[in-house]
Design a protein around this motif. Structure first.
Motif, mmCIF file in Angstrom:
data_model
loop_
_atom_site.group_PDB
_atom_site.id
_atom_site.type_symbol
_atom_site.label_atom_id
_atom_site.label_comp_id
_atom_site.label_asym_id
_atom_site.label_seq_id
_atom_site.Cartn_x
_atom_site.Cartn_y
_atom_site.Cartn_z
ATOM 1 N N ALA A 420 12.480 42.661 12.758
ATOM 2 C CA ALA A 420 12.454 41.479 11.884
ATOM 3 C C ALA A 420 13.598 40.541 12.268
ATOM 4 C CB ALA A 420 12.589 41.908 10.433
ATOM 5 N N SER A 421 13.342 39.143 12.373
ATOM 6 C CA SER A 421 14.364 38.128 12.724
ATOM 7 C C SER A 421 15.239 37.836 11.518
ATOM 8 C CB SER A 421 13.688 36.852 13.211
ATOM 9 O OG SER A 421 12.816 36.363 12.209
ATOM 10 N N THR A 422 16.460 37.458 11.809
ATOM 11 C CA THR A 422 17.392 37.172 10.735
ATOM 12 C C THR A 422 17.239 35.756 10.239
ATOM 13 O OG1 THR A 422 19.051 36.514 12.334
ATOM 14 C CG2 THR A 422 19.064 38.815 11.653
ATOM 15 N N GLY A 423 17.540 35.416 9.024
ATOM 16 C CA GLY A 423 17.494 34.078 8.440
ATOM 17 C C GLY A 423 16.128 33.714 7.964
ATOM 18 N N HIS A 424 16.073 32.530 7.244
ATOM 19 C CA HIS A 424 14.801 32.063 6.655
ATOM 20 C C HIS A 424 14.486 30.619 7.066
ATOM 21 C CE1 HIS A 424 14.859 35.659 4.146
ATOM 22 N NE2 HIS A 424 16.151 35.377 3.844
ATOM 23 N N SER A 425 15.053 30.160 8.197
ATOM 24 C CA SER A 425 14.831 28.757 8.616
ATOM 25 C C SER A 425 13.379 28.494 8.937
ATOM 26 C CB SER A 425 15.746 28.428 9.822
ATOM 27 O OG SER A 425 15.457 29.340 10.885
ATOM 28 N N ARG A 426 12.764 29.462 9.611
ATOM 29 C CA ARG A 426 11.359 29.254 9.982
ATOM 30 C C ARG A 426 10.488 29.183 8.737
ATOM 31 N NH1 ARG A 426 9.035 33.305 14.349
ATOM 32 N NH2 ARG A 426 10.754 32.278 15.487
ATOM 33 N N LEU A 427 10.734 30.001 7.787
ATOM 34 C CA LEU A 427 9.920 29.966 6.563
ATOM 35 C C LEU A 427 10.123 28.649 5.820
ATOM 36 C CD1 LEU A 427 8.104 31.418 4.534
ATOM 37 C CD2 LEU A 427 10.153 32.461 3.526
ATOM 38 N N ILE A 428 11.394 28.164 5.793
ATOM 39 C CA ILE A 428 11.644 26.887 5.106
ATOM 40 C C ILE A 428 10.941 25.755 5.817
ATOM 41 C CG2 ILE A 428 13.453 25.244 4.478
ATOM 42 C CD1 ILE A 428 15.324 27.674 4.127
ATOM 43 N N PHE A 429 10.934 25.780 7.153
ATOM 44 C CA PHE A 429 10.277 24.729 7.941
ATOM 45 C C PHE A 429 8.770 24.711 7.660
ATOM 46 C CE2 PHE A 429 8.052 23.414 11.827
ATOM 47 C CZ PHE A 429 8.533 22.111 11.960
ATOM 48 N N VAL A 430 8.214 25.863 7.573
ATOM 49 C CA VAL A 430 6.769 25.917 7.312
ATOM 50 C C VAL A 430 6.446 25.366 5.924
ATOM 51 C CG1 VAL A 430 4.831 27.499 6.969
ATOM 52 C CG2 VAL A 430 6.375 27.841 8.888
ATOM 53 N N ILE A 431 7.271 25.712 4.944
ATOM 54 C CA ILE A 431 6.998 25.233 3.580
ATOM 55 C C ILE A 431 7.146 23.716 3.499
ATOM 56 C CG2 ILE A 431 7.825 25.338 1.206
ATOM 57 C CD1 ILE A 431 8.589 28.256 1.703
ATOM 58 N N GLY A 433 6.914 21.520 5.956
ATOM 59 C CA GLY A 433 5.843 20.881 6.724
ATOM 60 C C GLY A 433 4.559 20.800 5.926
ATOM 61 N N CYS A 434 4.245 21.892 5.248
ATOM 62 C CA CYS A 434 3.016 21.901 4.419
ATOM 63 C C CYS A 434 3.098 20.837 3.327
ATOM 64 C CB CYS A 434 2.806 23.282 3.805
ATOM 65 S SG CYS A 434 2.362 24.553 5.018
ATOM 66 N N GLN A 435 4.256 20.691 2.687
ATOM 67 C CA GLN A 435 4.415 19.697 1.635
ATOM 68 C C GLN A 435 4.223 18.273 2.190
ATOM 69 O OE1 GLN A 435 4.807 20.161 -1.587
ATOM 70 N NE2 GLN A 435 4.761 22.423 -1.412
ATOM 71 N N LEU A 436 4.783 18.004 3.371
ATOM 72 C CA LEU A 436 4.632 16.663 3.981
ATOM 73 C C LEU A 436 3.185 16.357 4.315
ATOM 74 C CD1 LEU A 436 7.787 16.640 6.334
ATOM 75 C CD2 LEU A 436 7.448 15.374 4.180
ATOM 76 N N VAL A 437 2.502 17.314 4.833
ATOM 77 C CA VAL A 437 1.080 17.093 5.165
ATOM 78 C C VAL A 437 0.286 16.783 3.905
ATOM 79 C CG1 VAL A 437 -1.006 18.217 6.032
ATOM 80 C CG2 VAL A 437 1.139 18.488 7.264
ATOM 81 N N MET A 438 0.561 17.486 2.849
ATOM 82 C CA MET A 438 -0.162 17.255 1.599
ATOM 83 C C MET A 438 0.173 15.877 1.040
ATOM 84 S SD MET A 438 0.176 20.976 -0.251
ATOM 85 C CE MET A 438 -0.659 20.402 -1.701
ATOM 86 N N ALA A 439 1.406 15.465 1.137
ATOM 87 C CA ALA A 439 1.779 14.123 0.656
ATOM 88 C C ALA A 439 1.093 13.037 1.467
ATOM 89 C CB ALA A 439 3.307 13.965 0.710
#
Length: 456
Positions: A420-431, A433-439
């Motif tokens: 498992a990779s350390t940190g949560h940057s990738r998860l934050i980026f995905v969340i 990005g999804c919000q921007l697409v929906m907007a």
């Protein structure tokens, strides 16, 4: 002429033995054919039935046929019984389906052909005398019950006829493939009922008067039993039926003595007309009644005569002749009873031998119980050993499963940590990005909705 003292003592002892005589007028079925002249009638008997008269064959009377049901049949003697000591032997057979029903009634009543007819104990009204009922009372396999009536009780309207029985016994009589026997005995000591040569019940408080008629009636139900009667034989121990022949013999002896110039007073026959007239009227009861017991008819069979009255050789010969005849009758009776006792003894010995053989067979089976007990003990030990082995194997399997599960849990946790990779940057980026697409999609939808529509 002198009679030896030993012979006189022997004759006096035999005088107490009661001979049995067949009453032809009250019996049928004792010969080869019931109706000797092949007519549809029984000599000295009348038949009744509803709706049909009973069928008469060469050796039996079918009171109720196998089909249809609800039939009634009766056979009644034309003459009444005048004796006090008597035996009645009835042989019958009952066949029918598994749940068949019906009853057979043996009567000794006054004017039975009219007062009883073809009825049963449940349909007869008032009668005077005795009724013996054979049926499946109470759901049993068969029962014999006795009923008495002095003419005051109406059985047809009685609320509980079954409670009126004064004696009973179990008797399996249906579908035996052979005739069943019922024997009634009546004397000054007791009244007794036997079924198939075994005692059913008896009483010393019952005395039946003379002048009653014998009869047999049968009734079938919807699911009928067929009742067939093979014989009704009446025997007497009084010897009254020989009164006429004895009187004729005495008259002949008197005529012969008169021809020689010497006439002696004739001896009275056993149970003659005078004795019948002097016989007291008997009564029956269930206890507490004063019942007069008749005198022994053999007490006066050969009356004592003073020696000085026998003055001629003809009188001596007549006296000796009468006593020798009486001796012969008693000896014949003794021989018949001994023969009957021998036959009964042989039959019982045979039955006892069969029972002993069956008992020995059962005892040999009991010897196998030790072997069976040993096998059960061995089986018990095997089961206990199997139980111990199963418990040990289950414990071993449980421990092995626990060990493997705990080892896998530890290795799985180490594997997840390593890859498992350390940190949560990738998860934050995905969340984000999804919000921007929906907007963006929502803004585009609004613009398209506000633009003017073009019509062709």
């Amino acid at each position: 002429m002198r009679v030896p003292l030993s012979l006189g003592v022997f004759v006096a002892g035999l005088a107490q033995t009661q001979a049995q005589y067949l009453l032809n007028d009250l019996s049928f079925g004792y010969g080869a054919r019931i109706s000797p002249d092949d007519r549809n009638s029984i000599p000295n008997f009348g038949m009744q039935g509803r709706p049909n008269v009973p069928e008469l064959l060469s050796n039996k009377v079918i009171l109720t046929p196998p089909a249809p049901g609800n039939q009634r049949g009766a056979v009644w003697a034309d003459h009444s019984l005048q004796q006090q000591n008597w035996i009645v032997d009835v042989e019958f057979r009952a066949n029918g389906p598994e749940r068949g029903g019906g009853n057979l009634n043996i009567w000794l009543v006054r004017d039975g052909a009219h007062s009883v007819g073809s009825g049963s104990i449940y349909t007869v009204g008032k009668f005077e005398g005795l009724a013996l009922v054979v049926d499946q009372h109470g759901g049993t396999g068969g029962m014999v019950r006795g009923f008495l009536n002095d003419g005051s009780t109406d059985y047809k309207s009685h609320h509980n006829v079954d409670n009126m029985a004064f004696g009973h016994c179990l008797f399996s009589y249906r579908n035996l493939g052979r005739p069943s026997q019922i024997k009634l005995r009546h004397n000054e000591n007791k009244f007794q009922v036997e079924v198939d040569s075994r005692l059913c019940f008896e009483s010393d408080k019952i005395r039946l008067p003379s002048g009653y008629n014998f009869g047999i009636t049968a009734a079938s139900a919807d699911n009928p039993d067929s009742f067939e009667v093979f014989k009704l034989v009446v025997l007497s121990e009084d010897g009254h039926h020989n009164a006429a022949s004895t009187t004729n013999n005495n008259n002949n002896n008197n005529n012969n003595a008169a021809a020689q110039g010497h006439v002696e007073t004739p001896q009275q026959p056993i149970g003659g007309a005078a004795a019948a007239e002097e016989r007291p009227h008997m009564h029956f009861g269930r206890g507490g009644q004063n019942i007069k017991v008749p005198d022994d008819p053999f007490d006066t069979a050969i009356p004592d005569v003073a020696a000085e009255k026998i003055t001629s050789s003809a009188a001596q010969f007549a006296d000796l002749h009468s006593r020798i005849q009486s001796l012969n009758h008693h000896l014949s009776t003794i021989f018949r009873q001994v023969a009957q006792s021998t036959n009964v003894g042989e039959q019982r010995h045979e039955e006892l031998s069969i029972m002993l053989g069956e008992l020995k067979g059962l005892l040999t089976r009991l010897d196998k119980l030790d072997t069976l007990e040993t096998k059960f003990q061995s089986l018990e030990r095997d089961l206990r050993s199997l139980r111990s082995d199963m418990s040990a194997k289950l414990r071993d399997s449980e421990n092995a499963i626990k060990y493997h599960v705990s080892d896998k849990h530890e290795s799985l946790a180490d594997h997840v940590k390593a890859h498992a990779s350390t940190g949560h940057s990738r998860l934050i980026f995905v969340i984000v990005g999804c919000q921007l697409v929906m907007a963006g999609g929502y803004v585009y939808y609004k613009r398209k909705k506000s633009m003017p529509k073009k019509y062709l």
